[in-house]
Design a protein around this motif. Structure first.
Motif, PDB file in Angstrom:
ATOM      1  N   ALA A  62       2.615   1.451   8.459  1.00 11.87           N
ATOM      2  CA  ALA A  62       1.521   1.100   7.546  1.00 11.87           C
ATOM      3  C   ALA A  62       1.065   2.327   6.755  1.00 11.87           C
ATOM      4  O   ALA A  62       0.738   2.221   5.565  1.00 11.87           O
ATOM      5  CB  ALA A  62       0.356   0.511   8.333  1.00 11.87           C
ATOM      6  N   ILE A  63       1.067   3.486   7.394  1.00  9.91           N
ATOM      7  CA  ILE A  63       0.693   4.719   6.698  1.00  9.91           C
ATOM      8  C   ILE A  63       1.714   5.035   5.619  1.00  9.91           C
ATOM      9  O   ILE A  63       1.363   5.385   4.487  1.00  9.91           O
ATOM     10  CB  ILE A  63       0.546   5.885   7.697  1.00  9.91           C
ATOM     11  N   VAL A  64       2.990   4.898   5.938  1.00  8.06           N
ATOM     12  CA  VAL A  64       4.042   5.160   4.944  1.00  8.06           C
ATOM     13  C   VAL A  64       3.887   4.204   3.767  1.00  8.06           C
ATOM     14  O   VAL A  64       4.008   4.609   2.600  1.00  8.06           O
ATOM     15  CB  VAL A  64       5.443   5.060   5.585  1.00  8.06           C
ATOM     16  N   GLU A  65       3.609   2.929   4.033  1.00  9.97           N
ATOM     17  CA  GLU A  65       3.413   1.964   2.948  1.00  9.97           C
ATOM     18  C   GLU A  65       2.224   2.360   2.084  1.00  9.97           C
ATOM     19  O   GLU A  65       2.263   2.206   0.860  1.00  9.97           O
ATOM     20  CB  GLU A  65       3.233   0.548   3.495  1.00  9.97           C
ATOM     21  N   ALA A  96      -3.518  10.603  12.745  1.00 17.51           N
ATOM     22  CA  ALA A  96      -2.360  10.776  11.868  1.00 17.51           C
ATOM     23  C   ALA A  96      -2.323  12.187  11.302  1.00 17.51           C
ATOM     24  O   ALA A  96      -3.353  12.755  10.949  1.00 17.51           O
ATOM     25  CB  ALA A  96      -2.413   9.768  10.731  1.00 17.51           C
ATOM     26  N   THR A  97      -1.127  12.738  11.218  1.00 21.66           N
ATOM     27  CA  THR A  97      -0.895  14.025  10.575  1.00 21.66           C
ATOM     28  C   THR A  97       0.200  13.828   9.540  1.00 21.66           C
ATOM     29  O   THR A  97       1.274  13.326   9.854  1.00 21.66           O
ATOM     30  CB  THR A  97      -0.467  15.098  11.597  1.00 21.66           C
ATOM     31  N   VAL A  98      -0.112  14.221   8.299  1.00 26.66           N
ATOM     32  CA  VAL A  98       0.853  14.094   7.203  1.00 26.66           C
ATOM     33  C   VAL A  98       1.228  15.501   6.764  1.00 26.66           C
ATOM     34  O   VAL A  98       0.365  16.296   6.395  1.00 26.66           O
ATOM     35  CB  VAL A  98       0.262  13.302   6.023  1.00 26.66           C
ATOM     36  N   LEU A  99       2.506  15.810   6.833  1.00 26.72           N
ATOM     37  CA  LEU A  99       3.032  17.095   6.379  1.00 26.72           C
ATOM     38  C   LEU A  99       3.609  16.858   4.989  1.00 26.72           C
ATOM     39  O   LEU A  99       4.518  16.047   4.821  1.00 26.72           O
ATOM     40  CB  LEU A  99       4.115  17.571   7.340  1.00 26.72           C
TER      41      LEU A  99
END
Length: 156
Positions: A62-65, A96-99
């Motif tokens: 869902a985060i990627v979407e 969540a951690t987004v690099l």
């Protein structure tokens, strides 16, 4: 031309209080019942069984979407397909951690894009907290773009 201005003063013993505003309200019982009806669906929902996050979870997908809905303002391709997202990790608690990186350190959105990514990730149901880490190593180059992005930009 020294003119004095005089302010008239009237002394009074007391001032009657202004009338109070009146609002016809529901009785407490009616208000309580209305709130129960309004929240019935929310209160009836059961929490998800087991952990919500983790690698390969629905939450990570869902985060990627959501990241696919954020577009680079200068390039008509979303930041995920553009290859600006290096990693999306989610703990079992929903943190969540987004690099991510940007096309260049001098990118006009270098100050605003990480904040927008964080806000959008936080908006995903089930995410408890979000952190965006902006990195410059490895540097971004066009080889990181997906085939869809290359096709959109006429590079295929």
């Amino acid at each position: 031309m020294n003119q004095e201005r005089k302010i008239e003063i009237e002394e009074v013993e007391a001032v009657s209080p202004p009338p109070k505003a009146r609002v016809d309200l529901e009785t407490p019982a009616e208000t309580f019942e209305r709130k129960r009806d309004y929240l019935a669906g929310f209160l009836a929902e059961q929490p998800a069984d087991g952990p919500v996050g983790g690698a390969g979870s629905d939450l990570q997908a869902a985060i990627v979407e959501t990241l696919r809905t954020i577009y680079d303002p200068e390039i008509p391709v979303d930041i995920y397909e553009l290859g600006l997202i290096y990693d999306v990790s989610v703990t079992e608690d929903g943190d969540a951690t987004v690099l991510m990186t940007l096309t260049t350190p001098h990118c006009p959105v270098a100050e605003s894009m990480p904040g927008e990514v964080e806000i959008r990730v936080l908006s995903v149901p089930g995410v408890r907290d979000a952190e965006v880490k902006l990195v410059w190593d490895p540097p971004w180059d066009p080889s990181k773009m997906s085939d869809e992005a290359r096709l959109e930009l006429g590079m295929l």
